[in-house]
Scaffold this motif. Structure first.
Motif, PDB file in Angstrom:
ATOM      1  N   ILE A  30     -18.289  18.339  26.641  1.00 31.45           N
ATOM      2  CA  ILE A  30     -19.061  17.287  27.329  1.00 31.45           C
ATOM      3  C   ILE A  30     -18.306  15.965  27.293  1.00 31.45           C
ATOM      4  O   ILE A  30     -18.219  15.257  28.304  1.00 31.45           O
ATOM      5  CB  ILE A  30     -20.471  17.151  26.711  1.00 31.45           C
ATOM      6  N   LYS A  33     -15.334  16.285  29.739  1.00 30.78           N
ATOM      7  CA  LYS A  33     -15.711  16.425  31.142  1.00 30.78           C
ATOM      8  C   LYS A  33     -16.412  15.183  31.699  1.00 30.78           C
ATOM      9  O   LYS A  33     -16.206  14.804  32.850  1.00 30.78           O
ATOM     10  CB  LYS A  33     -16.612  17.643  31.312  1.00 30.78           C
ATOM     11  N   TYR A  34     -17.235  14.542  30.860  1.00 33.22           N
ATOM     12  CA  TYR A  34     -18.045  13.437  31.346  1.00 33.22           C
ATOM     13  C   TYR A  34     -17.703  12.099  30.686  1.00 33.22           C
ATOM     14  O   TYR A  34     -18.513  11.179  30.705  1.00 33.22           O
ATOM     15  CB  TYR A  34     -19.531  13.746  31.124  1.00 33.22           C
ATOM     16  N   GLN A  35     -16.511  11.989  30.129  1.00 34.64           N
ATOM     17  CA  GLN A  35     -16.155  10.783  29.374  1.00 34.64           C
ATOM     18  C   GLN A  35     -16.298   9.495  30.173  1.00 34.64           C
ATOM     19  O   GLN A  35     -16.651   8.457  29.620  1.00 34.64           O
ATOM     20  CB  GLN A  35     -14.749  10.909  28.799  1.00 34.64           C
ATOM     21  N   THR A  37     -18.432   8.963  32.681  1.00 40.00           N
ATOM     22  CA  THR A  37     -19.793   8.701  33.150  1.00 40.00           C
ATOM     23  C   THR A  37     -20.818   8.620  32.019  1.00 40.00           C
ATOM     24  O   THR A  37     -21.937   8.179  32.254  1.00 40.00           O
ATOM     25  CB  THR A  37     -20.242   9.794  34.152  1.00 40.00           C
ATOM     26  N   LEU A  38     -20.436   9.028  30.823  1.00 36.04           N
ATOM     27  CA  LEU A  38     -21.362   8.946  29.688  1.00 36.04           C
ATOM     28  C   LEU A  38     -21.495   7.511  29.203  1.00 36.04           C
ATOM     29  O   LEU A  38     -20.513   6.786  29.117  1.00 36.04           O
ATOM     30  CB  LEU A  38     -20.855   9.793  28.508  1.00 36.04           C
TER      31      LEU A  38
END
Length: 86
Positions: A30, A33-35, A37-38
């Motif tokens: 996670i 993959k989402y660094q 947008t997190l």
């Protein structure tokens, strides 16, 4: 009977180790993959999960090695249930 007990113990340990390993894997996946947008709070949540799960694996293995050491010493031990959930 002893072999059956050992088999059950190894099966239980295997299951108990898989859960934190899955948590580590998913947290890392996670984060990668989402660094972008997190949010900061979500990143912290996943970053904290990794060492927490590593600590859980370490405790499970320490318990297993302790039991193995007792078995190797051939001392008589009163067997009881072990709670691996902590």
């Amino acid at each position: 009977e002893l072999n059956e007990l050992k088999t059950k113990l190894i099966t239980s340990i295997s299951h108990e180790v898989r859960t934190p390993l899955t948590n580590i894997h998913l947290s890392a996946e996670i984060l990668l993959k989402y660094q972008e947008t997190l949010g900061a709070e979500a990143r912290q949540k996943y970053l904290k999960e990794i060492p927490k799960s590593c600590k859980r694996i370490t405790q499970i293995l320490e318990n297993f090695f302790f039991l193995n050491k007792l078995n190797a010493s051939e001392k008589k031990v009163k067997l009881g249930k072990i709670d691996f959930s902590h």
